[in-house]
Design an enzyme around this catalytic site. Sequence first.
Site, short mmCIF file in Angstrom:
data_model
loop_
_atom_site.label_atom_id
_atom_site.label_comp_id
_atom_site.label_asym_id
_atom_site.label_seq_id
_atom_site.Cartn_x
_atom_site.Cartn_y
_atom_site.Cartn_z
N TYR A 1 2.82 -8.26 15.96
CA TYR A 1 3.39 -6.55 15.65
C TYR A 1 4.38 -6.00 15.35
CZ TYR A 1 3.29 -3.07 11.60
OH TYR A 1 2.89 -1.55 11.26
N LYS B 1 8.11 -4.59 14.80
CA LYS B 1 9.19 -3.40 14.80
C LYS B 1 9.49 -2.44 15.79
CE LYS B 1 7.44 -1.16 11.02
NZ LYS B 1 7.54 -1.98 9.70
N ASN C 1 -13.10 4.82 15.94
CA ASN C 1 -14.04 3.47 14.78
C ASN C 1 -15.03 3.76 14.53
OD1 ASN C 1 -10.93 3.41 14.73
ND2 ASN C 1 -11.17 1.54 15.95
N ASP D 1 10.97 -6.59 -3.27
CA ASP D 1 9.07 -7.22 -2.75
C ASP D 1 9.11 -8.84 -3.00
OD1 ASP D 1 6.06 -5.26 -2.16
OD2 ASP D 1 6.34 -7.20 -1.79
N ASP E 1 -14.67 -7.66 20.42
CA ASP E 1 -13.64 -7.54 20.52
C ASP E 1 -12.37 -8.35 20.38
OD1 ASP E 1 -11.41 -4.83 20.31
OD2 ASP E 1 -12.19 -3.91 22.40
N ARG E 2 -10.53 -7.27 19.44
CA ARG E 2 -10.05 -8.77 19.26
C ARG E 2 -9.27 -8.51 20.60
NH1 ARG E 2 -7.17 -4.96 15.21
NH2 ARG E 2 -5.23 -3.98 16.63
N THR F 1 6.00 2.11 12.74
CA THR F 1 4.39 2.54 13.65
C THR F 1 4.27 3.40 14.48
OG1 THR F 1 2.16 1.83 13.89
CG2 THR F 1 4.29 0.58 14.14
N ASP F 2 3.51 3.91 14.70
CA ASP F 2 3.18 4.02 15.76
C ASP F 2 2.56 3.27 17.51
OD1 ASP F 2 0.30 4.31 15.29
OD2 ASP F 2 -0.01 5.85 15.84
N GLU F 3 2.94 2.13 16.47
CA GLU F 3 2.32 1.15 17.80
C GLU F 3 3.21 0.79 18.62
OE1 GLU F 3 0.10 -1.29 15.78
OE2 GLU F 3 -0.59 -0.51 14.08
N PHE G 1 1.16 -1.43 -0.46
CA PHE G 1 0.01 0.20 0.36
C PHE G 1 0.90 1.06 -0.17
CE2 PHE G 1 -2.16 2.37 3.10
CZ PHE G 1 -2.76 3.47 2.18
#
Length: 333
Positions: A158, A162, A257, A33, A289-290, A133-135, A11
């Site tokens: 994930y 990162k 969301n 890739d 919810d996950r 990522t901000d995660e 993306f």
Amino acid sequence: MKIIVTGGAGFIGSNLILYLLENNPEWQILNLDKLTYASDLSYLKTLKSSDRYHFKKVDLVDRKEVNKIVKHFKPDGVFHLAAESHVDNSIKGPEPFIQSNVVGTFNILEECRVLWGREEFQESGARFLHVSTDEVYGELDDEGYFTEETPYAPNSPYSASKAGSDMIVRAYYKTYGMDVVTTNCSNNYGPHQHDEKLIPVVIQKAINKEPIPVYGKGENVRDWLFVKDHCTALERVFKQGRAGETYNIGGNNEWKNIELVRNICEILNEEVGEGPEGDYKNLISFVTDRPGHDFRYAIDASKIKNELGWEPSTDFDGMLRETILWYISKYRS
Ligand SMILES: NC(=O)c1ccc[n+]([C@@H]2O[C@H](COP(=O)([O-])OP(=O)(O)OC[C@H]3O[C@@H](n4cnc5c(N)ncnc54)[C@H](O)[C@@H]3O)[C@@H](O)[C@H]2O)c1
């Protein structure tokens, strides 16, 4: 300039390649890739005849292949985006995340370190931009923002993968003095995102008149960044950022969301207008919810603004509409 973009069939990478080639006529780009399920080269089909664009299918986990490619192409810079990127998948099966995101990052970084350590590259200004990522910062409650000083506290496999890759990149600056910069961005939206991500899912389900799944009560908050704004930020950091630094990139654009989903439904009501009883919002369906679903992410992007003069665009409604129209035409063709 010879530039490698990793993950250029995904993306953000595909949007970035189009943007960089258009705005840097002297650049040659090699897209590396693995072509996982998340990739799609069709978005880059206009580049087929360009002699400034090259593609090589490679798994960054394959060190020998990465070595061959880096040695042969001799990049002056790398935008590293390749990663397994879907949190839900990382919960179901974390291993590819550790392989691609941690080992894959190490392999391309290490091969660049070796190449750029050579005499001919000593004064070249060759640079490695690592996209993260901000995660990695964990989650926020109702208040506050992530800054570049926020301690890391990743909650999913994930974000942990990162975070691990960010630490390796940082160590290469501290240990070897390699010219690296890291960016941590918020949730991107825009054309050419994989169908599994929130905004494409909502549009797809709505158009097909299927239930639109929303985790929990939809109270989780994300800061939405238009992918084309992200591309300008990455270019700015690559060209002007200070070596060894981290820059947070956000959209100044927080939405629960459920609010975002309602917004999308409203735009679909105007643009398509075939929702049940005249309103796509009737399709919204709350689902369990996950696990480890972070409550809120929000970026303080003042460092990149103050140092590099970058700011996100402000016309969220316009950019969201542009995005939705792109998916409508994709799903209807
Ligand atoms: N999309 C977002 O909202 C977002 C937010 C913050 C950070 N990021 C980061 O930005 C980067 C790009 O994200 P995206 O949304 O474009 O992801 P994406 O999943 O759409 O694309 C990732 C691409 O990387 C490739 N890839 C995966 N593993 C590979 C490997 N081992 N070797 C070579 N290629 C491999 C895939 O084939 C795919 O084309 C990622 O590093 C992600 O962590 C994304």
